[in-house]
Design a protein around this motif. Sequence first.
Motif: not given
Length: 341
Positions: A155-157, A219-224, A333-338
């Motif tokens: 993802s671009t993130r 889009f999946y990640e930002i909508t999450l 937000l802290k641990n939302l993504f690895d």
Amino acid sequence: MKKQKYLFKKLKAIEVKKGKTISQLLKEMEKTGFQGRKLGEVVEVFEKMIRDKNTTIFFGFAGSMSTTGQWKLVKWLMEKRYIDVLVPTGANISEDIQDTLHGYYQGHWLVNDEELWKLKIFRYYDVFTDGRKYRKMTELIKKFALSLKENYPYSTREFCWLFGKFLAERKIDSLLATAYKKKVYVFCPALVDSEYGVALILAIRKHKKHIILDQTKDFYEITLIGEKSKKTGAVFIGGGVPKDFIQMVAAEKGVIKGETLDYPHHYAIQITTDSPQWGGLSGATFEEAISWGKEARKGKNVQCYCDATIALPLICHALAERVDFERKPPAFLKNLFDEPA
């Protein structure tokens, strides 16, 4: 019908007083009319957004603002955590690097552009930069791209997080390095519409290295983030893809939750020079956005029609005078993504 329905909020003329702060001036502008009033209202709503502990703040940063030095204002906003999610153009997160490494020069909009091309000087209206040094910035992006995994859909993130780490480790002052250090998520849905696209093509053509960017994953990640937020606020500097990507976060949440109007952005502010009658998203009003479930019917929504290079410095300095503290972002937000490897 009574006149008091309309004549109840009296305008107050601005008086010149020595020692007046920017914050005070904008407070007074808020009591006037036209776009001066709107600029004052923008600061008021942004301050409320910052002080609302339940709000996730999305910040759209369109155009090529970093060439004019505006990127350091956005850097300050991230350092104070007045931004949780940054959605820039590819230009704004590459041309800040050019500023740090090689710089820009004040020029003129009436100039011999053919001569500039021969001298390898690139022009942005009345700003110049050294084109050969600009390509060194492209090579830096390519060097980073060559360190990434093939056959993995980034993802671009993830891409921006890793590049921010790359830049931070090399002490290259930039938006992505700041985002990495402050743990601000960055999504750039039109990343390749910039020097990143050139760098990634060079990686393929010269090194046979193909880096995959997955827009659906984006889009999946930002909508999450949107779905997990109690409330959302949107700040738009300009319009374009960054604006619509953030607006779609609210629209998607409504669709997922059953096509209700209960999930729009609670706050929305925009600085733009685009107008609505041409039908484009950049100039679309927040009233129009209500019909899509993107903005709240009773939300704190303000659009100011002004050049961002005028408005953004005033907004940031007013905020520095009013709310100069480091904000705590929403805990989820802290641990939302690895952290990507």
